[in-house]
Design an enzyme around this catalytic site. Sequence first.
Site, PDB file in Angstrom:
ATOM      1  N   GLY A   1       0.868  -1.231  -0.049  1.00  0.00           N
ATOM      2  CA  GLY A   1      -0.077  -0.061   0.064  1.00  0.00           C
ATOM      3  C   GLY A   1       0.675   1.339   0.046  1.00  0.00           C
ATOM      4  O   GLY A   1       0.181   2.232   0.400  1.00  0.00           O
TER       5      GLY A   1
ATOM      6  N   LYS B   1      15.568  -2.270  -8.348  1.00  0.00           N
ATOM      7  CA  LYS B   1      15.762  -1.353  -9.261  1.00  0.00           C
ATOM      8  C   LYS B   1      14.376  -0.533  -9.655  1.00  0.00           C
ATOM      9  O   LYS B   1      13.306  -1.096  -9.778  1.00  0.00           O
ATOM     10  CB  LYS B   1      16.305  -1.837 -10.499  1.00  0.00           C
ATOM     11  CG  LYS B   1      16.370  -0.896 -11.727  1.00  0.00           C
ATOM     12  CD  LYS B   1      17.451  -0.073 -11.670  1.00  0.00           C
ATOM     13  CE  LYS B   1      17.703   0.786 -12.623  1.00  0.00           C
ATOM     14  NZ  LYS B   1      18.884   1.926 -12.520  1.00  0.00           N
ATOM     15  N   PHE B   2      14.568   0.838  -9.571  1.00  0.00           N
ATOM     16  CA  PHE B   2      13.318   1.277  -9.723  1.00  0.00           C
ATOM     17  C   PHE B   2      13.079   1.782 -11.025  1.00  0.00           C
ATOM     18  O   PHE B   2      13.812   2.356 -11.903  1.00  0.00           O
ATOM     19  CB  PHE B   2      13.389   2.962  -9.083  1.00  0.00           C
ATOM     20  CG  PHE B   2      11.984   3.637  -9.051  1.00  0.00           C
ATOM     21  CD1 PHE B   2      10.981   3.210  -8.650  1.00  0.00           C
ATOM     22  CD2 PHE B   2      12.200   5.094  -9.819  1.00  0.00           C
ATOM     23  CE1 PHE B   2       9.677   4.047  -8.781  1.00  0.00           C
ATOM     24  CE2 PHE B   2      10.902   5.556 -10.024  1.00  0.00           C
ATOM     25  CZ  PHE B   2       9.713   5.449  -9.345  1.00  0.00           C
TER      26      PHE B   2
ATOM     27  N   HIS C   1       1.462  -1.453 -14.117  1.00  0.00           N
ATOM     28  CA  HIS C   1       1.183  -2.315 -13.195  1.00  0.00           C
ATOM     29  C   HIS C   1       0.370  -3.517 -13.785  1.00  0.00           C
ATOM     30  O   HIS C   1      -0.938  -3.255 -14.227  1.00  0.00           O
ATOM     31  CB  HIS C   1       0.372  -1.743 -12.035  1.00  0.00           C
ATOM     32  CG  HIS C   1       0.286  -2.697 -10.885  1.00  0.00           C
ATOM     33  ND1 HIS C   1       0.467  -2.078  -9.522  1.00  0.00           N
ATOM     34  CD2 HIS C   1      -0.292  -3.834 -10.854  1.00  0.00           C
ATOM     35  CE1 HIS C   1       0.344  -3.208  -8.839  1.00  0.00           C
ATOM     36  NE2 HIS C   1      -0.180  -4.203  -9.473  1.00  0.00           N
TER      37      HIS C   1
ATOM     38  N   GLU D   1       1.647 -10.069  -9.378  1.00  0.00           N
ATOM     39  CA  GLU D   1       1.571  -8.702  -9.792  1.00  0.00           C
ATOM     40  C   GLU D   1       2.958  -8.471 -10.268  1.00  0.00           C
ATOM     41  O   GLU D   1       4.092  -8.834  -9.803  1.00  0.00           O
ATOM     42  CB  GLU D   1       1.478  -7.621  -8.760  1.00  0.00           C
ATOM     43  CG  GLU D   1      -0.071  -8.062  -8.281  1.00  0.00           C
ATOM     44  CD  GLU D   1      -0.526  -6.809  -7.386  1.00  0.00           C
ATOM     45  OE1 GLU D   1       0.050  -5.694  -7.139  1.00  0.00           O
ATOM     46  OE2 GLU D   1      -1.597  -6.906  -6.793  1.00  0.00           O
TER      47      GLU D   1
ATOM     48  N   GLU E   1       5.060  -8.873  -6.711  1.00  0.00           N
ATOM     49  CA  GLU E   1       4.494  -9.466  -5.277  1.00  0.00           C
ATOM     50  C   GLU E   1       3.155 -10.385  -5.777  1.00  0.00           C
ATOM     51  O   GLU E   1       2.703 -10.259  -6.924  1.00  0.00           O
ATOM     52  CB  GLU E   1       3.931  -8.527  -4.336  1.00  0.00           C
ATOM     53  CG  GLU E   1       3.005  -7.630  -4.588  1.00  0.00           C
ATOM     54  CD  GLU E   1       2.264  -6.568  -3.708  1.00  0.00           C
ATOM     55  OE1 GLU E   1       2.594  -6.817  -2.454  1.00  0.00           O
ATOM     56  OE2 GLU E   1       1.539  -5.879  -4.102  1.00  0.00           O
TER      57      GLU E   1
ATOM     58  N   ARG F   1      -5.104 -14.236  -2.262  1.00  0.00           N
ATOM     59  CA  ARG F   1      -6.554 -13.950  -1.921  1.00  0.00           C
ATOM     60  C   ARG F   1      -7.330 -13.750  -3.210  1.00  0.00           C
ATOM     61  O   ARG F   1      -6.621 -13.485  -4.216  1.00  0.00           O
ATOM     62  CB  ARG F   1      -6.631 -12.925  -1.093  1.00  0.00           C
ATOM     63  CG  ARG F   1      -5.854 -11.769  -1.347  1.00  0.00           C
ATOM     64  CD  ARG F   1      -6.421 -10.484  -0.726  1.00  0.00           C
ATOM     65  NE  ARG F   1      -5.313  -9.422  -0.530  1.00  0.00           N
ATOM     66  CZ  ARG F   1      -5.451  -8.405  -1.809  1.00  0.00           C
ATOM     67  NH1 ARG F   1      -6.579  -8.469  -2.570  1.00  0.00           N
ATOM     68  NH2 ARG F   1      -4.657  -7.323  -1.761  1.00  0.00           N
TER      69      ARG F   1
ATOM     70  N   VAL G   1      -9.757  -7.191  -5.181  1.00  0.00           N
ATOM     71  CA  VAL G   1     -11.071  -6.210  -5.406  1.00  0.00           C
ATOM     72  C   VAL G   1     -11.434  -6.210  -6.857  1.00  0.00           C
ATOM     73  O   VAL G   1     -12.674  -6.258  -7.374  1.00  0.00           O
ATOM     74  CB  VAL G   1     -10.456  -4.834  -4.912  1.00  0.00           C
ATOM     75  CG1 VAL G   1     -11.589  -3.935  -5.192  1.00  0.00           C
ATOM     76  CG2 VAL G   1     -10.060  -4.902  -3.483  1.00  0.00           C
TER      77      VAL G   1
ATOM     78  N   ARG H   1     -13.367   1.954  -9.052  1.00  0.00           N
ATOM     79  CA  ARG H   1     -13.831   1.887  -7.863  1.00  0.00           C
ATOM     80  C   ARG H   1     -14.445   3.098  -7.194  1.00  0.00           C
ATOM     81  O   ARG H   1     -13.937   4.056  -7.116  1.00  0.00           O
ATOM     82  CB  ARG H   1     -12.381   1.755  -6.972  1.00  0.00           C
ATOM     83  CG  ARG H   1     -11.720   0.280  -7.234  1.00  0.00           C
ATOM     84  CD  ARG H   1     -10.626  -0.083  -6.270  1.00  0.00           C
ATOM     85  NE  ARG H   1      -9.671  -1.160  -6.709  1.00  0.00           N
ATOM     86  CZ  ARG H   1      -8.839  -1.616  -5.867  1.00  0.00           C
ATOM     87  NH1 ARG H   1      -8.629  -1.243  -4.707  1.00  0.00           N
ATOM     88  NH2 ARG H   1      -8.133  -2.641  -6.439  1.00  0.00           N
TER      89      ARG H   1
END
Length: 493
Positions: free
Chosen positions: A204, A241-242, A248, A315, A328, A332, A335, A379
């Site tokens: 998050g 590394k960024f 995403h 992900e 990651e 589960r 959403v 959302r």
Amino acid sequence: MTIVFCSSRADLSPLGLRGKRFRSAQLKLRPFDLAQFIQFMFKKILIANRGEIALRVICACKELGIKAVAIYSEADRNSLHVRFADEAICIGPPRLSDSYLNVPAVISAAEIANAEAIHPGYGLLSENANFAEVCQACGIKFIGPPPEVTRMMGEKEKARAAMKQVDVPILPGSDGIVESAEQAAEWARRIGYPVIVKASAGGGGRGMRIIRSEQELPNLYHGAQSEAAAAFGNGDLYMEKFIERPRHIEFQVLADEHGNVMSLGERECSIQRRHQKLVEEAPSVVVTQELRDRIGGILVKSLAEIGYMNAGTVEFLMDEDGGLYFIEMNTRIQVEHPVTEMTTDVDLVKSQIRIAAGEKLDDVILHKVYFRGHAIECRINAEHPEKFTPSAGKITVFNLPGGTGIRVDTAAYAEGVIPPYYDSLIAKLCARGRDRDEAISRMARALDMFVVEGIYTSIPLHKRIMADPDFRAGNIDTKFMERFLARQGNSGE
């Protein structure tokens, strides 16, 4: 419907789970005998959640002929998941730690109701491996993966290592925890700036810092460490590394308890604000069939090797060259699962339940899965659409959109109260079309017909996103909202 009331402290002591029995359940686990337990489909499932996801699981239970047991806090006494469940049990006062996160109270409710299984939904206890172990010890089936797999995937650096070992592509990064600012500087020199440090135990956006130079590294490292410790009780950080402007992308999987795994394609979740998703869609406009098949094949093989079971979402970040890198896994239901359901005709929640009851994927998914059309989810949050401040209160007017290709998952209703204690999500509005353009047009029309009065919602923000030229052209990444709000003269602060 049966409604069971309990005291405000949720002390369901007749079962002894606040005392000796619960403590022993934590310390000494007995193996779960699936063959003996699953001789038929579950007769009763307790839903350890609230709001729209609790209602979604109730719908799945009703379609499978299973009795659904709701739990609720005193703040949710008049909620729809309480009304539509076959039984409902109050487990405590509004505060999460006293109700929905109170493991003894949840387990006690399951035993009071004689529930054979618990569906955790998303959030709350859904990725709590200790809770899954307690369910196992008490002879209650946890509808999710084994606790050891949940625990491994919940510790991000261990998840990275596990995925790397089974050939899932990952970003260059540290080998495990970075234990000091000095060690972080060494890793950053090896990886090359910019880098990002992340909380091993959380998500998050908390415990996360982008570091662009060695000079700023010490302060940012210690800031991330302190934030992670405060948020998750664990200050461990790892480094990657960024990527400056990634997309995403996440892949939905199902895995049965017989070693079979299936990939159900990807979702694009790049439109986020402060690492919180706002809009999701399936499929992604940049994922080719070749890439979809290749990553899906890798996931089928790798997840079978690590013993994954039930539903999960893997992900990835996609760089500007189209490379996908694991970040990651969410162990589960997500959403945003409805957009996958709308494009595959697979009911993911019913699949979860049937898999947990011991069925094989071939029996759960009877048809060949085809990806058809395009689906988008917005959302709808109870918050100011420009200030992004929460908006609790009573809903005075509530009109849901309908028509071809529209789906609304919600537990809100006219005269219902949105309490200030929980997540701000009040509805998920989904639109499906033959292609992305039609899905966007339907979503825009549905947003116009979605009327909520009495509280602020994010509906006006979503209307503006649907009309944005870059969004319509598919020119999106995780920095989209920063550019969008800047163009609108709104920092979102």
